[in-house]
Each structure stands twice: as C-alpha cells, then as structure tokens.
Design a protein around this motif. Structure first.
Motif, PDB file in Angstrom:
ATOM      1  N   GLU A 111       0.834  -1.203   0.000  1.00 12.89           N
ATOM      2  CA  GLU A 111       0.000   0.000   0.000  1.00 12.89           C
ATOM      3  C   GLU A 111       0.873   1.260   0.000  1.00 12.89           C
ATOM      4  N   ASP A 114       2.702   1.808  -3.319  1.00 12.38           N
ATOM      5  CA  ASP A 114       1.843   1.928  -4.513  1.00 12.38           C
ATOM      6  C   ASP A 114       2.165   0.851  -5.541  1.00 12.38           C
ATOM      7  N   LEU A 138      -4.822  -0.768  -6.247  1.00 11.85           N
ATOM      8  CA  LEU A 138      -3.864  -0.559  -7.328  1.00 11.85           C
ATOM      9  C   LEU A 138      -3.322  -1.867  -7.903  1.00 11.85           C
TER      10      LEU A 138
END
Length: 555
Positions: A111, A114, A138
């Motif tokens: 997280e 990214d 993502l």
C-alpha cells in the motif's frame, strides 16, 4: 586492451550491464545456478538475459509502465533476480519484502509503495496476498514462480511466471526493438529499488536507491576489495529485500562478474556452502556466533587427541591474528608454527565450514564480538566487519591484513565521517540514497548541514579506524549519569559456547548493570552429561549449582 572494469564504466544501470555481460559471455559462461532436488541447475548469461527480456516484455504486455512499483516476495532464487532485472529494464522500481512478513505487514509495504504488480514465490506467499487483495485497489497482477499447491487456484489476479514469459515472447514478435529501447532509456539517476527500514522508531520508511547506488557504489566497493573480474563464486542467502544482498548479489554479479549460487533450502545453506566453496561470503552477526558455538561444542564432544591438538594449535592461531591485527610482520618461527597448526587442525576445520576458498568474508548489520572475529582470524578466515547502511552504502571496511577485531576499519575513499558533540556518527557519501519514499520530512530530519545523522554512537581511533559502539537511543544511564552500552557487553558474552543469549539491563536508580543469561541447552546439556549432573528440564538444568558456577566463570 582496456580491462572489463574500464569498459563497464560507461554502463550506468544494471540492465545495461546485463546486456553487456550477455554480449561478452553469451552461452559460454555460467551466470548463476540453483540446487533443485539435489541437482545443480546452471544458467548462462544468455539464459539470464533471455529470462529477463521475456519477463520484462510480459510485464509490459500486462500494463507495467515506467515508474510503476513491482514488489517481490520470496526466497533467494534465480526468479527473484530475473524479476528484479526485468522490472529495471522496463523502468519500474522494485520493492523487496521479507518472506516472514505477516499479511498485515505485506499490506503496508504494498500500500505504501503503490505497488501494481507482485511477484511471489509459492503458495504460502500467494495466500498472504489473496487474503489482503481486496484492500489493494492498485494491484493488477500476482505472479508466482513455484506452482506447487496452486494448480487449482482460480483468482483472476493470479498468473504464473511461465505465462508471463510466454506473453513476453508474443510482445517481442509484435515489437522486436521495444526491449532494447527500454534499456537504452535507463539513466543512473533512475530509482531502482526501495528498501524498507526496520521501523524501530515507527512505521518502516522506504529508502530509495538509484541505479548509481546499485552500480557505481558496488563498483567502487568491488574495486577497493579486489573482487572485480576475478570469477568469484557467491552463495546468495541474505534476503534481497536487504540492501546488502542488492550490493553483493544482484549488483555484484553484474558489476564484478561474480557467479551467484542459490541454496536448495534455507536449511541447507551450510551443506551447499561446503559444496560451492565461495570466495565471497556474508554472514550476519548471529550466524557467526552460531558457527563459533557449533565449532566449540563439537570440539568439546571430540576425541581426546583432537581436543588436545585443538587446544595446542588455537593459541598459535591467536598469536598470528594478534600480530596481523597490530600491523606487524610475523617472524619465520611464528610462520612455521602457524603452518603446522593450520595443516594439523585449521585446514580441515575450514573445509567443514565451507570456508576453504573464502577470500572476501563480510559481516555487518549488528555488532560482532571481537573475540569471534579473532577466533576466525586464528583459523585463517579474515572477517571484515564493515559499517554502512541502506541510506549510505558502505562507509568503512577493513583492508588488507590489518583487520582489528574491535573496529570497522578505515573510512572508504568515497565517504567522509565526523562525530557530533555527543558522539553521533555523521556521514557524507558519494553514493547516498535518494531520500525516503513519500516522506521528504524524514529525509530532511536525517540531514544536518549535508551530513547524514546515522543515530549510531562511536569514535575514530588514532589509526583512522571507525569504532561503532551502539545506537544512540540504546545507550543507558546509571546512577550518577555514567552511560553504558548493553550491546557492547552482550556480544562479548555470547562468545561463550554455553551462553545462547544475554540481556544486559541497568537504570538511573542503579550503580551497576545486571545480565540476564539464557543458557545454550544443547551445549550445557552435554557439559552436564559429561560431569554426570542429573536434570529433567531446561529450567531444572539452568538452576543447578554446578551450572550456575559454570556460567559465573564464563562471565
């Protein structure tokens, strides 16, 4: 003719070095090998290059773009190296994750960084990722390289390493020049890797390492310690999520023509080490302590004649270690005695430990007892306890035969060191990190007028050697204000084969320190049996008066 090192100085990224090695060696030279089901499987530079090329093109086919993050979660295997270099070739940034991380920790790394792609080792790591996938919007793909146990998984995010390689072959047919173009676009300022810190003072911070850190920093180290263009072997078992493996393994193999070997399992490292007999070796402090404890324990259990020879030869080894440590030249008499001791005991012992060919032997990351370094010096193994960090690379390292057990050696030519008023080590280096990912404030806090504040306490002796004592935050005060370093005492007490671990405590309400000792059950148990001391449990053994007296003498 220009040397390999001179020619490679114009190659400023790892992908360019990979291509250069492929063009130079092709299928004629081994780049890496891994032990699988008891058999060593070798890969040439041609194999290495092609695996990287097709995996990189496959990632691009799946949507990987320059600047994206690719996390890798697995043990030391060729696939980790291939995945990392493939990501670099595409202009992506690699994030290494330790295999023992629990799902919540893995979630934080993915997280915070990214990450859009994850390359995972096996079912165990894939299960962690599937548990947290709904919290990672993502995430585009989870790619695994060991299919065992995953044949019936049907998650849309999942795909295999082999499938990505096939996608890469398709991509090459569609755009034959794409891979070469991507390599040519790379620059030394590109961020190659994000290595996360231990997080001892809060959440882990992601230190960004540029291609310059990975290439020029490693090249300078290899040249200084003379392991460039030697054809050395290296056994890779340090987690690649740690910057040391990025330097010695991934960077070293490409920059210095080092062949990398991967153990079959973490448990077979010692066995594989003896098979390979590598010239370059890195052990953490605890591993050196374990090896030392094992040697001493086996000598205690050995035959009377072997114990006698060992006890007679070890002082001769210590004498030679002390002579070299003082920068002196041994006499012919000392040399002859040491040669006899070496041939009688030390040579066979080094072979059993897989250290027969060791030329560049390193340790870092934590303090190693000077007694342990001196012990291995006596055997003819020169452990270089270097000082550095993810943010700075290598800062100081012992050179030549002037290896003094209590120091980390002289400062390297590409760095400067000074001490603050309270003894904190401050460093400037040509190969600094590029800051913390998404945390410019933390980067700013670490820099004081251009000097990086390491948070370590130490001093520089009269010969210019750096001596690192402990972390500033770990220094403790006794009554009256005198400070002490728990680590300084702990690492020395762990030299004993009967002491597995020790915790030194004290406080401002005390005039003295106290040591809480955890005995080594196996070695103390052997001692008890040899002395006919009956016991039932670990607790019972530790409280026997004879054992208390044994530990008191060790202290």
């Amino acid at each position: 003719m220009a040397s390999r090192e001179d020619a490679s100085r114009n190659l400023d990224t790892l992908p360019k070095l990979l291509r250069w090695n492929y063009q130079k060696h092709g299928a004629r030279r081994m780049a890496m090998r891994v032990k699988d089901r008891g058999i060593w499987q070798s890969y040439t530079w041609k194999d290495y290059y092609e695996k990287v090329k097709y995996f990189s093109l496959g990632l691009m086919k799946l949507g990987l773009e320059r600047g994206d993050k690719v996390s890798i979660l697995g043990e030391n295997k060729p696939e980790w190296y291939w995945a990392e270099l493939a990501s670099h070739c595409a202009g992506a940034v690699v994030v290494g994750i330790f295999t023992d991380c629990i799902p919540s920790e893995v979630k934080y790394y993915l997280e915070h960084s990214d990450s859009k792609f994850v390359v995972a080792h096996d079912q165990e790591q894939v299960d962690k990722l599937l548990e947290i996938k709904d919290h990672l919007p993502l995430l585009k793909k989870i790619i695994y390289w060991d299919p065992k146990g995953l044949w019936h998984y049907r998650a849309p995010l999942l795909t295999s390493f082999e499938e990505v390689l096939k996608l890469g072959e398709v991509q090459e047919k569609e755009n034959p020049r794409l891979f070469e173009q991507k390599i040519d676009e790379g620059q030394s300022s590109d961020i190659g890797v994000i290595c996360y810190t231990s997080g001892t003072t809060g959440l882990p911070k992601g230190a960004m390492l540029s291609q310059r850190w990975l290439v020029d920093g490693v090249r300078a180290w290899a040249s200084m310690d003379d392991w460039s263009e030697k054809g050395y072997q290296y056994l890779s078992f340090i987690p690649p999520a740690w910057s040391t493996e990025q330097g010695l393994g991934i960077g070293g193999s490409l920059v210095a023509d080092v062949s990398v070997n991967f153990p079959e399992e973490p448990e077979t490292v010692q066995e594989n080490l003896r098979e390979i007999g590598p010239q370059i070796l890195f052990y953490g402090a605890r591993l050196w302590e374990n090896v030392n404890r094992m040697v001493q324990a086996r000598m205690i259990d050995s035959t009377a004649i072997r114990r006698l020879l060992y006890r007679a030869c070890l002082p001769l080894g210590y004498r030679m270690a002390d002579i070299f440590g003082a920068g002196k030249t041994p006499s012919w008499f000392d040399r002859i005695l040491y040669i006899l001791a070496y041939q009688t005991i030390f040579r066979a012992l080094k072979d059993k430990l897989g250290l027969s060919n060791a030329r560049c032997v390193y340790s870092a990351g934590a303090a190693v007892s000077p007694e342990i370094i001196r012990f291995f010096q006596a055997l003819g193994v020169q452990i270089k306890l270097f000082y550095g960090s993810t943010e700075l690379g290598v800062v100081s390292v012992p050179r030549g035969k002037e290896i003094r057990p209590e120091t980390s050696g002289p400062i390297v030519p590409w760095a400067e060191v000074k001490l603050s008023g309270d003894g904190e080590i401050l460093v400037k280096s040509q190969f600094m990190y590029s800051g913390y990912y998404k945390d410019p404030e933390a980067t700013t806090r670490k820099l004081k007028d251009g000097w990086y504040a390491t948070g370590d306490f130490g001093h520089i002796d009269e010969k210019g050697h750096l001596i690192v004592i402990d972390r500033m935050e770990d220094l403790k005060a006794l009554a009256g204000g005198k400070k002490f370093s728990p680590q300084y005492t702990e690492v020395r007490l762990r030299f004993s084969p009967y002491i597995k671990d020790v915790l030194v405590v004290g406080g401002e309400d005390r005039e003295f320190v106290t040591a809480l000792v955890n005995i080594d059950l196996e070695n103390v148990g052997r001692y008890a049996e040899s002395k006919r001391i009956p016991y039932t449990t670990f607790t019972d053994l530790s409280q026997k008066p004879e054992i208390v007296e044994l530990i008191r003498k060790e202290l």
